[in-house]
Design an enzyme around this catalytic site. Sequence first.
Site, PDB file in Angstrom:
ATOM      1  N   ASP A  68       0.775  -1.252   0.000  1.00 18.87           N
ATOM      2  CA  ASP A  68       0.000   0.000   0.000  1.00 18.87           C
ATOM      3  C   ASP A  68       0.808   1.306   0.000  1.00 18.87           C
ATOM      4  OD1 ASP A  68      -1.485  -2.144   0.842  1.00 18.87           O
ATOM      5  OD2 ASP A  68      -2.188  -1.225   2.676  1.00 18.87           O
ATOM      6  N   GLU A 249     -10.481  -2.480   4.319  1.00 16.79           N
ATOM      7  CA  GLU A 249      -9.173  -1.926   4.657  1.00 16.79           C
ATOM      8  C   GLU A 249      -9.010  -0.528   4.044  1.00 16.79           C
ATOM      9  OE1 GLU A 249      -6.318  -5.804   5.010  1.00 16.79           O
ATOM     10  OE2 GLU A 249      -6.693  -5.180   2.962  1.00 16.79           O
TER      11      GLU A 249
HETATM   12  C1  FRU Z   1      -3.838  -3.671   2.793  1.00 14.67           C
HETATM   13  C2  FRU Z   1      -3.191  -4.100   4.094  1.00 14.67           C
HETATM   14  C3  FRU Z   1      -3.548  -3.120   5.191  1.00 14.67           C
HETATM   15  C4  FRU Z   1      -2.401  -3.286   6.149  1.00 14.67           C
HETATM   16  C5  FRU Z   1      -1.243  -3.519   5.220  1.00 14.67           C
HETATM   17  C6  FRU Z   1      -0.195  -4.427   5.783  1.00 14.67           C
HETATM   18  O1  FRU Z   1      -3.197  -4.126   1.650  1.00 14.67           O
HETATM   19  O2  FRU Z   1      -3.609  -5.406   4.420  1.00 14.67           O
HETATM   20  O3  FRU Z   1      -4.817  -3.342   5.765  1.00 14.67           O
HETATM   21  O4  FRU Z   1      -2.238  -2.167   6.961  1.00 14.67           O
HETATM   22  O5  FRU Z   1      -1.778  -4.075   4.041  1.00 14.67           O
HETATM   23  O6  FRU Z   1       0.927  -4.491   4.971  1.00 14.67           O
END
Ligand code: FRU
Length: 539
Positions: A68, A249
């Site tokens: 992300d 998320e």
């Molecule tokens: C989304 C996610 C988020 C988390 C991150 C961990 O892709 O699962 O929810 O904070 O990646 O790397």
Amino acid sequence: MTPLNNGWIIRLLFISILMLHVSCDREAEVEVTYDENLINQHMDAEVTFQERYRPQYHYTPRINWMNDPNGLVYYEGKYHLFHQYNPFGNTWGYMSWNHAVSEDLVHWEHRPVAIPYGKEEEEGIFSGGALVDHNNTSGFGDGTRAPLIAVYTSHYTRPDGSTWQAQSLAYSIDGGETFTKYEGNPVLEYEDPDFRDPNVMWDEKTEQWVMVVALPQQHKVQFYASDNLKEWEFLSDFGPAGAVGGIWECPDLFPLAVDGDPNNIRWVLHVDMNPGAIAGGSGSQYFIGEWTGTEFIADETISDGEVIWGDYGTDFYAAITWTDIPEEDGRRMWVGWMNNWNYANEIPTHPWRSAMSIPRSIHLITIDDEIKVIQRPVEELQVLRDSHVSLNNSEISGARSLAGEGISGKAYEILVELDPGDSETVGLKLRAGDDEETLVGYDAVNGTVFVDRTHSGQDDFNDGFAQRNDAPARLIDGKVKLHIFVDWSSVEVFVNDGEAVITNRIFPDPESSDVILFSEGGNAGLAGLDFWSLKSIWN
Ligand code: FRU
């Protein structure tokens, strides 16, 4: 030396080259372990940016795993892009915030890891946002400049292996280069061990900070308020609503002017979901509504169960918007992670894995009495335009290679208007070569625009990768307009100035560079086409 010896030398050379190749391909399987000395190994790792499948104008880390985008913020004349990163290897793990900066949203400079994995507490630095604390409400400032503050999720692993999540702060007073974790962390806890991805905005209405944060398993987001970023008060929650087939998320809440009218502000709540999104696996959805200062109320036009997807392709996830963009600019912009949890750890790239989408601006536009979120490539990208070819009106009947007309390549932009005529399908075959092509076109039978990567190149790393994705598309004056961005391993299609977007990774052979115009089931019309080859941002 006898001819026989020569032959052996050549054979040995061949075998060692082959072994080198195999060992490169296997690099991803090497066990990844924590080593404090290697946290910034990416800064001087030897990379060429000419590696197979290396995007030429999409952001990638020099080496290692990325997911992300985090903490997108404009600060002291620079766009900052932090992102989820494994400093030690090419698969997910040891989550840290890596960092890059840009003066034009196009060319990126790689910087040292900004917030590394916390080994002492086994604290993964998960996703979140960043903000500029202009009035030093947090007290983190040193009086010389406004502190840059990261609000992120601490993902703690206990000695017994169980995990829990809470929201934490880290601040930088050196322009985002290094961060200090607040000693009072975490600043926000909740009873659910899955509680993550905070994004904080300054709410003009109530003159306080507002955080939106996800309860992934409950398909909810929560809103909290604070005066100093350290103490948070619960306001309300939103959800379940829309798509709830997977976990929620990376929420983001922001205001936009409808049709550019500053007197007509609506709010967009963007929440991503994984798995079960429109194209399978992870995907982007949003709600339009009102932010009262304490709660988000989705518009009534969104009836229960109705879903508005932000992207119809497989590879646009976890997008958040830049904060603190100057008022005179006024744009709302984001990038998304151009990958999908269905196969994220398997895509065939090394020594890095994953890319960001191109930066896009987001707008609210009224179409047929309905307000819709529109995405457009940022204009800054036009600096990459190189050689240009224009085609005028012509009939499309069967297949016509455009290579002879100067239209071919591996990294380019195409703006095309198509009139389906009496065809069933009309479009372009991109990155076409021996036995492979990626189709982008209009399906007149279903009224959709599609990207078909079923024969796009390498797809053996995952069973579900070879697929076609469709987005609903209308004809305007009998035509559909496609704005297409192709790179060494991706295609992004903006339909009718961004009414729908399809973002997909592809892994074509480096030799596959043909562009072929085609129609099937009848004749179609080409109303116009502009082609620009695009320069690399990594020179
Ligand atoms: C989304 C996610 C988020 C988390 C991150 C961990 O892709 O699962 O929810 O904070 O990646 O790397």
